[in-house]
Design a protein around this motif. Structure first.
Motif, PDB file in Angstrom:
ATOM      1  N   ALA A  72      41.123 -40.122 -28.353  1.00 14.94           N
ATOM      2  CA  ALA A  72      42.495 -39.605 -28.263  1.00 14.94           C
ATOM      3  C   ALA A  72      43.157 -40.013 -26.954  1.00 14.94           C
ATOM      4  N   GLY A  73      42.369 -40.110 -25.896  1.00 17.47           N
ATOM      5  CA  GLY A  73      42.947 -40.397 -24.588  1.00 17.47           C
ATOM      6  C   GLY A  73      42.719 -41.805 -24.086  1.00 17.47           C
ATOM      7  N   LYS A  74      42.313 -42.718 -24.979  1.00 18.70           N
ATOM      8  CA  LYS A  74      41.893 -44.043 -24.513  1.00 18.70           C
ATOM      9  C   LYS A  74      43.000 -44.832 -23.814  1.00 18.70           C
ATOM     10  N   ALA A  75      44.253 -44.576 -24.163  1.00 15.68           N
ATOM     11  CA  ALA A  75      45.346 -45.309 -23.512  1.00 15.68           C
ATOM     12  C   ALA A  75      45.433 -44.986 -22.027  1.00 15.68           C
ATOM     13  N   LEU A  76      45.047 -43.756 -21.666  1.00 14.46           N
ATOM     14  CA  LEU A  76      45.098 -43.336 -20.265  1.00 14.46           C
ATOM     15  C   LEU A  76      43.818 -43.699 -19.521  1.00 14.46           C
ATOM     16  N   GLY A  77      42.780 -44.111 -20.255  1.00 24.41           N
ATOM     17  CA  GLY A  77      41.464 -44.335 -19.678  1.00 24.41           C
ATOM     18  C   GLY A  77      41.415 -45.120 -18.383  1.00 24.41           C
ATOM     19  N   PRO A  78      42.112 -46.244 -18.256  1.00 23.68           N
ATOM     20  CA  PRO A  78      41.985 -47.056 -17.044  1.00 23.68           C
ATOM     21  C   PRO A  78      42.803 -46.547 -15.854  1.00 23.68           C
ATOM     22  N   ALA A  79      43.481 -45.405 -15.996  1.00 26.07           N
ATOM     23  CA  ALA A  79      44.406 -44.937 -14.943  1.00 26.07           C
ATOM     24  C   ALA A  79      43.647 -44.225 -13.830  1.00 26.07           C
ATOM     25  N   TRP A  80      43.232 -44.997 -12.821  1.00 21.36           N
ATOM     26  CA  TRP A  80      42.531 -44.437 -11.673  1.00 21.36           C
ATOM     27  C   TRP A  80      43.108 -45.022 -10.394  1.00 21.36           C
ATOM     28  N   GLY A  81      43.034 -44.285  -9.343  1.00 23.68           N
ATOM     29  CA  GLY A  81      43.534 -44.766  -8.063  1.00 23.68           C
ATOM     30  C   GLY A  81      44.798 -44.053  -7.639  1.00 23.68           C
ATOM     31  N   ILE A  82      44.999 -43.963  -6.330  1.00 21.29           N
ATOM     32  CA  ILE A  82      46.136 -43.251  -5.747  1.00 21.29           C
ATOM     33  C   ILE A  82      46.932 -44.223  -4.890  1.00 21.29           C
TER      34      ILE A  82
END
Length: 544
Positions: A72-82
């Protein structure tokens, strides 16, 4: 409308958000059918929480839902880092596309393999509006009585149980419910908590924000350069952008100041669109505002999570800032803890006093997570990203000065990171005689009573973890002859599955728990070790 229905249920859950739905699922796992009342017509329409830590994904795995949540959340999966800059465009300018594939959780990073090996799961990105429908569908399929558009308008308790009034907000129908127990999963402004007059302590309100949920196609801008948060360091529009799907859904948390007389009404859509264009740094970008939600960044907790037959979980018991990502995770883990204990009491397997351990175990966890989330916020309510990364893996200390204090061990250097990732390295109190070995310096989990069972793979394909074997049941893992253990278990009505350890798994078991031949570990339904010992100890009394 006159009361038209009366109904008794074992457990009433007030609140159908992510913690309430999870509580329903864990009760169902234990064979208890709850009734859940949620005042809203459906699940969350706002992203809110954006991810689940390792421990929560272990729990979803136990429910058979970890892959559904991850999908369900795979589209957001790569969103890491600030990131931090005056505009998002300026922050993105120096960021180079990633090489070597996408990272969907920090434990997958090079150098953190020892942390990844502590669990059969990795954490997952998934926003609350996508996760809740997965949980709702599973709860309905498994038999929960879920009543949306239904508000609990009043309740009382005595030594016999709970009496509550439910109102259907669409039809006006009133139902009187009696229940053995009430779980309050009704959020940060919990009406249940307020009626019980349970005080909150902690730093309090740290800042006020407008949560602006908007649509803008920035897929090309962030492709292979995905981020989690970008702090917009511009005083007049101070806030931060959060990714929702790395494509066209985003949130901007705009700082505003009620203390200076500001109100949400002072920010009409036209003004907000101007602020968004300024914050993004892309003046001609088409932007559509989907929703605006005022909220207070707060850190407060209750001193107790229990009042008689009523138990508070999630934000009803511990409110925290979004920094560190522990709000929903802590609530979900609360839900599992209270569910198996309620089930044990309702089935007659335990005395009601077992329920007193819920607050004893979970309140300190909620308190620690809430206070930690507050330390991650600066005076303006912005994330102090240096606090997130203040401790690095030991591999980063290769140039540690020779005249400095002793170089930290790899495990000590990653203690802060383990907490952020959700590796459950805490210990619950234990009040029964057990073998308690000294924890080796190289171990986080060692089968010590009060701690989570160490993760080991039971097969060469790495499909089944020893944690999967527990599966919500009391489980006795035995190194050696099981005959005396079977005899002791046969004298009790409480179901305990007995798992003999043989073959290839036995060497791993001994290495990772230190359990000698003749020793056994009794594991609770939540995967935490309840007792460790041999048949020389009074096993029947211990089991009782």
């Amino acid at each position: 409308m006159e009361t038209t229905a009366k109904l008794h249920v074992p457990v009433l859950i007030a609140g159908g958000g992510i913690t309430g739905l999870t509580a329903a699922l864990f009760l169902l796992q234990q064979g208890i059918r709850p009734l859940l009342a949620e005042r809203h017509p459906g699940t969350s329409i706002h992203p809110r929480a954006r991810g689940f830590d390792i421990r929560t994904m272990e729990l979803f795995r136990e429910l058979g839902l970890s892959e559904a949540i991850r999908e369900a959340g795979k589209a957001l999966g790569p969103a890491w880092g600030i990131l931090r800059a005056e505009t998002l465009a300026a922050a993105m300018a120096p960021v180079k596309p990633r090489e070597g594939g996408k990272i969907t959780y920090p434990s997958q990073l090079k150098g953190l393999e020892h942390l990844a090996a502590m669990s059969p799961e990795t954490g997952a990105r998934c926003t609350q509006d996508l996760a809740e429908p997965v949980l709702r569908a599973a709860a309905e399929e498994r038999g929960a009585d879920l009543r949306f558009s239904t508000e609990m308008t009043g309740f009382s308790q005595d030594h016999h149980g709970i009496t509550a009034t439910l109102k259907n907000r669409e039809t006006g129908e009133i139902t009187t419910i009696t229940a053995d127990y009430l779980i309050a999963a009704d959020g940060a402004n919990s009406p249940v908590r307020k009626q019980l007059n349970l005080p909150l302590t902690g730093p309090g309100v740290l800042a006020h924000f407008l949560n602006i949920y908007f649509e803008a196609d920035m897929a090309d801008l962030v492709r292979d350069r995905e981020f989690s948060i970008c702090i917009i360091d511009k005083p007049e529009i101070l806030g931060f952008v959060s990714s929702i799907n790395n494509s066209n859904r985003w949130v901007y948390q705009l700082r505003y100041h009620p203390s200076a007389g500001e109100q949400p009404a002072d920010y009409p859509e036209a003004r907000l669109l101007g602020i968004l264009h300024s914050a993004l740094g892309i003046p001609d970008l088409p932007v559509k505002i989907l929703n605006v939600l005022p909220w207070e960044m707060t850190a407060r907790v209750t001193d107790t999570m229990q009042s008689g037959r009523i138990f508070l979980i999630g934000d009803a018991a511990h409110i925290m800032t979004p920094y560190g990502g522990k709000g929903a995770n802590t609530g979900i883990q609360d839900a599992q803890n209270i569910a198996w204990k309620m089930a044990a009491v309702l089935k007659g397997h335990a005395a009601p006093s077992l329920l007193n351990t819920f607050s004893t175990e979970r309140q300190p966890i909620g308190l620690a997570n809430s206070l930690r989330s507050a330390t991650l916020a600066d005076a303006q309510g912005m994330l102090k990203e240096e606090e997130i990364f203040r401790r690095q893996p030991a591999t980063q200390y290769q140039h540690w000065p020779s005249d400095h204090q002793e170089k930290p061990s790899e495990l000590e250097a990653t203690r802060h990171l383990r907490t952020l990732l959700g590796i459950p390295d805490y210990q619950y109190p234990v009040n029964i005689t057990s073998i308690t070995p000294e924890l080796p310096a190289s171990k986080v989990f060692y089968g010590i009573p009060g701690t989570r069972l160490p993760h080991l793979w039971m097969d060469e394909t790495h499909a089944t973890s020893v944690l999967d074997v527990v599966g919500g049941e009391f489980t006795l893992f035995v190194n050696g002859d099981t005959t005396p253990w079977k005899a002791a278990l046969a004298k009790h009505s409480i179901p305990v599955q007995l798992i003999p350890l043989t073959g290839n798994i036995l060497k791993q078991w001994e290495d990772n728990t230190g359990c000698l031949p003749g020793e056994a570990l009794l594991v609770r339904p939540d995967g935490f070790v309840a007792w460790r010992g041999t048949t020389d100890l009074p096993l029947e009394q211990i089991l009782r």
